[in-house]
Design an enzyme around this catalytic site. Structure first.
Site, mmCIF file in Angstrom:
data_model
loop_
_atom_site.group_PDB
_atom_site.id
_atom_site.type_symbol
_atom_site.label_atom_id
_atom_site.label_comp_id
_atom_site.label_asym_id
_atom_site.label_seq_id
_atom_site.Cartn_x
_atom_site.Cartn_y
_atom_site.Cartn_z
ATOM 1 N N SER A 29 10.034 -6.834 0.187
ATOM 2 C CA SER A 29 11.408 -7.214 0.559
ATOM 3 C C SER A 29 11.762 -6.702 1.954
ATOM 4 O O SER A 29 12.548 -5.771 2.096
ATOM 5 C CB SER A 29 12.416 -6.726 -0.488
ATOM 6 O OG SER A 29 12.210 -5.402 -0.895
ATOM 7 N N GLY A 59 0.798 -1.223 0.000
ATOM 8 C CA GLY A 59 0.000 0.000 0.000
ATOM 9 C C GLY A 59 0.828 1.269 0.000
ATOM 10 O O GLY A 59 0.276 2.371 -0.018
#
Length: 197
Positions: free
Chosen positions: A109, A38
């Site tokens: 990540s 988001g």
């Protein structure tokens, strides 16, 4: 994992990276966008790809969801699987960069060690972009409805809620995506890479 063979020999192509880059009139590069779900990673990646296309550059987007639907469909969301997901994407990216293509990778990540491994693998052609956005704003945006699912107990180990996200310590670019529109975010990246693509 199987046993690694001792009978593997790397193929050394006659046509080198510099030859491919000369044909493409560009330099291979990996632009790695990290941040919460988001935070605007995929939106920024898409807009960046359009901008680079308009500049006559050959690009390819590697997106977290797309990779998990194909190459990494066998991986879950444990810490080990998340690291393996990123390792595989890094190796694919390395091949693209060697082909002279500009890769835009949009992945949460969450672990610094994984992103550092990518930097070591790719070297000077790695650009780390931190899409900085408070988790509260990401949750308000909730473009995929994932935050609603985590709050309803449907998802576990969600980055930023009940799983860790380690912010980059020295990203090449930090973009506060909650303060800037998409065009401004893209121009920040273009300004950084323009003279080296």
């Amino acid at each position: 994992m199987g046993i690694k063979s001792n009978n593997i020999f790397c193929y050394d192509s006659i046509i080198k990276r510099e030859h491919r880059e000369r044909i493409l009139n560009q330099k291979g590069k990996l632009i790695w966008i990290t941040g919460f779900s988001g935070a605007g990673k995929s939106t920024m990646a898409s807009a960046l790809e359009v901008e680079l296309y308009n500049m006559g550059k050959l690009t390819y987007i590697l997106d977290g969801d797309n990779m998990r639907n194909g190459l990494n469909s066998d991986l879950g969301f444990s810490e080990e699987d998340r690291s393996e997901n990123i390792r595989r994407v890094a190796e694919v990216s390395k091949l693209f960069v060697d082909a002279g293509i500009i890769i835009i990778a949009a992945f949460i990540s969450p672990f610094r060690k994984d992103r550092n491994k990518i930097r070591n693998l790719i070297g000077k052609d790695y650009v780390e972009v931190f899409a900085n956005c408070p988790i509260e704003i990401c949750e308000q945006r909730d473009p995929k409805g994932l935050y609603s699912k985590i709050r309803n107990g449907q998802i576990k180990n969600f980055t930023g809620i009940d799983a860790v996200y380690e912010e980059p310590e020295n990203p090449d670019i930090t973009i506060n995506t909650y303060e800037h529109n998409v065009e401004e975010c893209v121009q920040s990246i273009i300004s950084y890479i323009r003279d080296d693509i």
